[in-house]
Design a protein around this motif. Structure first.
Motif, PDB file in Angstrom:
ATOM      1  N   ILE A  63     -14.062  25.252  21.898  1.00 46.44           N
ATOM      2  CA  ILE A  63     -13.058  24.700  20.986  1.00 46.44           C
ATOM      3  C   ILE A  63     -12.686  23.277  21.401  1.00 46.44           C
ATOM      4  O   ILE A  63     -12.590  22.359  20.575  1.00 46.44           O
ATOM      5  N   ASN A  64     -12.476  23.058  22.699  1.00 43.46           N
ATOM      6  CA  ASN A  64     -12.095  21.727  23.192  1.00 43.46           C
ATOM      7  C   ASN A  64     -13.189  20.699  22.957  1.00 43.46           C
ATOM      8  O   ASN A  64     -12.911  19.545  22.597  1.00 43.46           O
TER       9      ASN A  64
ATOM     10  N   VAL B  72      -7.707  22.339  18.809  1.00 39.37           N
ATOM     11  CA  VAL B  72      -7.083  23.005  17.669  1.00 39.37           C
ATOM     12  C   VAL B  72      -6.125  22.019  17.024  1.00 39.37           C
ATOM     13  O   VAL B  72      -5.125  21.630  17.623  1.00 39.37           O
ATOM     14  N   ASN B  73      -6.464  21.576  15.826  1.00 44.61           N
ATOM     15  CA  ASN B  73      -5.669  20.541  15.154  1.00 44.61           C
ATOM     16  C   ASN B  73      -5.475  19.314  16.054  1.00 44.61           C
ATOM     17  O   ASN B  73      -4.388  18.727  16.123  1.00 44.61           O
TER      18      ASN B  73
ATOM     19  N   ILE C 229      -6.952  22.830  24.501  1.00 49.05           N
ATOM     20  CA  ILE C 229      -6.316  23.991  25.106  1.00 49.05           C
ATOM     21  C   ILE C 229      -6.488  23.933  26.622  1.00 49.05           C
ATOM     22  O   ILE C 229      -7.609  23.840  27.130  1.00 49.05           O
TER      23      ILE C 229
ATOM     24  N   LYS D  37     -10.122  34.111  19.868  1.00 49.11           N
ATOM     25  CA  LYS D  37     -10.270  33.734  18.461  1.00 49.11           C
ATOM     26  C   LYS D  37      -8.997  34.047  17.663  1.00 49.11           C
ATOM     27  O   LYS D  37      -8.604  33.276  16.778  1.00 49.11           O
TER      28      LYS D  37
ATOM     29  N   VAL E 175      -6.389  31.286  18.477  1.00 52.07           N
ATOM     30  CA  VAL E 175      -6.688  30.012  17.819  1.00 52.07           C
ATOM     31  C   VAL E 175      -6.440  30.103  16.317  1.00 52.07           C
ATOM     32  O   VAL E 175      -5.926  29.162  15.706  1.00 52.07           O
ATOM     33  N   GLU E 176      -6.793  31.232  15.719  1.00 48.22           N
ATOM     34  CA  GLU E 176      -6.539  31.405  14.286  1.00 48.22           C
ATOM     35  C   GLU E 176      -5.043  31.319  13.994  1.00 48.22           C
ATOM     36  O   GLU E 176      -4.626  30.693  13.006  1.00 48.22           O
TER      37      GLU E 176
ATOM     38  N   ILE F  51      -2.785  29.693  15.697  1.00 47.42           N
ATOM     39  CA  ILE F  51      -2.382  28.290  15.844  1.00 47.42           C
ATOM     40  C   ILE F  51      -2.784  27.504  14.593  1.00 47.42           C
ATOM     41  O   ILE F  51      -2.005  26.705  14.065  1.00 47.42           O
ATOM     42  N   ASN F  52      -3.994  27.745  14.114  1.00 49.00           N
ATOM     43  CA  ASN F  52      -4.481  27.041  12.922  1.00 49.00           C
ATOM     44  C   ASN F  52      -3.623  27.315  11.693  1.00 49.00           C
ATOM     45  O   ASN F  52      -3.511  26.461  10.807  1.00 49.00           O
TER      46      ASN F  52
END
Length: 399
Positions: free
Chosen positions: A70-71, A76-77, A81, A327, A330-331, A333-334
């Motif tokens: 992800i990083n 994330v946005n 993380i 996952k 992160v979802e 947070i999104n």
């Protein structure tokens, strides 16, 4: 003009503070702990040493690989993380110390990922009641975690009692009439072991279920194997840590006892296959996830990330499960609407509906239900490999 100049200075100072990675302040003046304009700091505790370190290390690799991926893709946005892992050595006191360190010194936004039922529960008075930090556990959980609802606690692991119920149902469904439940002696294991009988009773009221406690950390299972032989059961349910499950299975093998053994999800791993060998052939178990070997886009993404970010690790159910937990985080947070705070994150979790992630069953949270997953995947060791047995099942429904 002086007021205008002073205002510009204040605005410039605030922007500079944000650009230096200091905590973000919302428009309402609320401090968003652990969140800056560039990062989200979260924590976890895992047993990286001690009797169940094999589980903790595997779980760390899965979640770490996901966050690294992800990083590398921008975060994330736009926020990277930062995941801080503390070794709790599967000890409640060390877990409480880890929780205090993460909250008070590291100033984490949330705790995401963990291992241990009694260990994590020991932190609740501080973590949930006093500090009010959101907690999305990894492995561990009990029925009293979810009823009544705890405002900042959300989970995606089917509780161990329900797993045990499913194992008892499965054993009776396969015709077992005399079942022995071998379990470690701490209270958390006893509570799980007691749930086997209700599962058996969904199929047969006549079948007998007997509990056999064993001191946690036992390495010599030869006397237990002999005791099982004398009891003459036609099935065994093992609520034991993976190393003890292996020792127990080998003890039965030395007694030439060809009995079906049923166990719960923490023991579904490559370590079980490699350490158990022929002694665990035919082992039945419940898994949290799909197999890490299947060819789907979601599992292929996991394998590729593991290869890149944890090159010494091999695909495994345990690391795949923690990848799935990551996952879900992160979802959530999104899906936050507006500034990211602990409160907005919790609200996002509560509104998560039918989140399809390809790893664990679809996740559903609500105001009155913070246990997001209800289903398990039956698996069995055949020819030295874990294979699925049918589809995901709900232990509370007919299957």
């Amino acid at each position: 003009m002086k007021r205008l100049a002073l205002g510009l200075i204040i605005i410039t100072s605030l922007l500079a503070a944000c650009s230096n990675g200091t905590d973000v302040t919302t428009s309402q003046g609320e401090k968003a702990t652990g969140v800056t304009d560039t990062s989200i700091k979260i924590g976890a505790w895992l047993p990286l040493t001690g009797g169940v370190a094999a589980h903790g290390i595997l779980q760390q690799t899965g979640m770490n690989a996901y966050f690294e991926m992800i990083n590398d893709n921008g975060g994330v946005n736009g926020k990277k993380i930062e995941w801080i892992v503390e070794d709790n050595a599967f000890d409640p006191q060390k877990t409480v110390a880890a929780a205090r360190k993460l909250v008070e010194r590291d100033k984490v936004f949330a705790v995401v990922g963990s291992n241990g039922t009694a260990q994590s529960a020991a932190t609740f008075p501080y973590l949930l009641d006093q500090a009010k930090v959101p907690f999305l556990p990894g492995q561990g959980g009990a029925n009293d975690w979810w009823n009544p609802v705890k405002p900042n606690l959300f989970g995606v692991q089917v509780v161990y009692e329900n797993q045990a119920q499913a194992l008892g149902h499965w054993a009776a469904k396969e015709g077992a009439k005399n079942i022995v439940v071998v379990h470690s002696d701490p209270a958390a294991f006893i509570n799980v072991a007691k749930a086997v009988e209700p599962g058996v009773n969904t199929i047969s009221k006549e079948a007998s279920v007997n509990l056999l406690p064993v001191k946690f950390g036992t390495s010599d299972y030869a006397p237990i194997g002999l005791e099982i032989a004398n009891k003459k059961p036609d099935a065994v349910v093992a609520i034991l840590a993976v190393e003890e499950l292996i020792a127990f299975s080998k003890a039965l093998n030395r007694q030439n006892l060809d009995l079906p053994i049923y166990t719960y999800a923490p023991n579904v791993s490559n370590d079980t296959l490699e350490l158990g060998g022929k002694a665990i052939e035919g082992l039945r178990a419940m898994s949290y996830t799909v197999p890490p070997t299947i060819d789907t886009p979601e599992v292929e993404e996991y394998r590729e990330a593991l290869k890149k970010y944890e090159p010494s690790a091999h695909p495994d159910f345990q690391s795949l499960y923690m990848w799935g937990v990551a996952k879900v985080f992160v979802e959530a947070i999104n899906q936050v609407d507006g500034p990211l705070t602990r409160e907005s994150f919790v609200q996002s979790l509560k509104s998560m509906e039918n989140f399809e992630n390809g790893i664990i069953p679809p996740v559903n949270f609500s105001e009155g239900d913070h246990m997001g997953v209800k289903e398990l995947q039956p698996v069995m060791v055949e020819n030295g490999e874990w294979n699925t047995v049918g589809d995901f099942i709900d232990p509370d429904k007919e299957w």
